[in-house]
Design a protein around this motif. Structure first.
Motif, PDB file in Angstrom:
ATOM      1  N   LEU A  37       0.834  -1.206   0.000  1.00  0.00           N
ATOM      2  CA  LEU A  37       0.000   0.000   0.000  1.00  0.00           C
ATOM      3  C   LEU A  37       0.863   1.247   0.000  1.00  0.00           C
ATOM      4  O   LEU A  37       2.016   1.215   0.427  1.00  0.00           O
ATOM      5  CB  LEU A  37      -0.891   0.020   1.241  1.00  0.00           C
ATOM      6  N   ASP A  41      -3.839   5.276  -1.377  1.00  0.00           N
ATOM      7  CA  ASP A  41      -4.531   4.081  -1.878  1.00  0.00           C
ATOM      8  C   ASP A  41      -5.823   3.876  -1.087  1.00  0.00           C
ATOM      9  O   ASP A  41      -5.965   4.378   0.023  1.00  0.00           O
ATOM     10  CB  ASP A  41      -3.670   2.824  -1.695  1.00  0.00           C
ATOM     11  N   ALA A  43      -8.142   0.880   0.676  1.00  0.00           N
ATOM     12  CA  ALA A  43      -7.980  -0.484   1.174  1.00  0.00           C
ATOM     13  C   ALA A  43      -9.307  -0.978   1.722  1.00  0.00           C
ATOM     14  O   ALA A  43     -10.134  -0.198   2.195  1.00  0.00           O
ATOM     15  CB  ALA A  43      -6.918  -0.526   2.268  1.00  0.00           C
ATOM     16  N   ARG A 115      -5.264  -4.204  -0.174  1.00  0.00           N
ATOM     17  CA  ARG A 115      -5.341  -3.150  -1.189  1.00  0.00           C
ATOM     18  C   ARG A 115      -6.486  -3.469  -2.135  1.00  0.00           C
ATOM     19  O   ARG A 115      -6.698  -4.610  -2.507  1.00  0.00           O
ATOM     20  CB  ARG A 115      -4.037  -3.090  -1.976  1.00  0.00           C
ATOM     21  N   GLU A 117      -7.678  -3.673  -5.509  1.00  0.00           N
ATOM     22  CA  GLU A 117      -7.135  -3.727  -6.869  1.00  0.00           C
ATOM     23  C   GLU A 117      -8.002  -2.913  -7.814  1.00  0.00           C
ATOM     24  O   GLU A 117      -9.229  -2.904  -7.703  1.00  0.00           O
ATOM     25  CB  GLU A 117      -7.026  -5.168  -7.349  1.00  0.00           C
ATOM     26  N   ASN A 121      -5.566   5.945  -7.008  1.00  0.00           N
ATOM     27  CA  ASN A 121      -5.029   6.596  -5.831  1.00  0.00           C
ATOM     28  C   ASN A 121      -5.784   7.904  -5.616  1.00  0.00           C
ATOM     29  O   ASN A 121      -5.957   8.682  -6.526  1.00  0.00           O
ATOM     30  CB  ASN A 121      -3.531   6.856  -6.060  1.00  0.00           C
TER      31      ASN A 121
END
Length: 125
Positions: A37, A41, A43, A115, A117, A121
């Motif tokens: 990460l 990002d 999550a 994270r 996918e 960001n």
């Protein structure tokens, strides 16, 4: 964690939202690296009771292996991309609340971090 707030008070205040627009997941930089990460990002944070999505931010003052989010903040539904409400991670089942006052556990909740996918960001403010 959030200045000028108390529980859910002022969570829609333009001044507070300008400073803290998301209920971010704070995580130690070593854990960020281990989980693949980076700050900004998104999550998925999962407990035995549910999963929420949050923006990730580094916090070197935390112990490795510990994460932190603010309670009483964030969306209670799944409409927000990165604004998880930690209440969705707790249980109010009788076996999971304090015997003395029936309060649900709001700290030291075991979670898994992953994270998301394909998520872009989101630059922290």
């Amino acid at each position: 964690r959030m200045m000028a707030t108390m529980n859910s008070a002022y969570r829609r205040s333009p001044k507070v939202l300008a400073r803290q627009p998301h209920n971010s997941l704070y995580i130690h930089p070593l854990d960020l690296e281990k989980e693949g990460l980076a700050p900004g990002d998104t999550a998925a944070i999962s407990s035995a009771n549910g999963t929420i999505i949050a923006l990730v931010e580094a916090d070197a003052t935390l112990r490795p292996g510990i994460v932190s989010m603010t309670h009483c903040w964030g969306s209670v539904d799944e409409t927000s991309e990165a604004d998880g409400n930690v209440s969705r991670l707790v249980s109010i089942a009788e076996k999971d609340v304090a015997k003395i006052d029936a309060m649900p556990q709001h700290s030291a909740i075991p979670v898994r971090i992953a994270r998301r996918e394909g998520q872009k960001n989101i630059a922290p403010n």
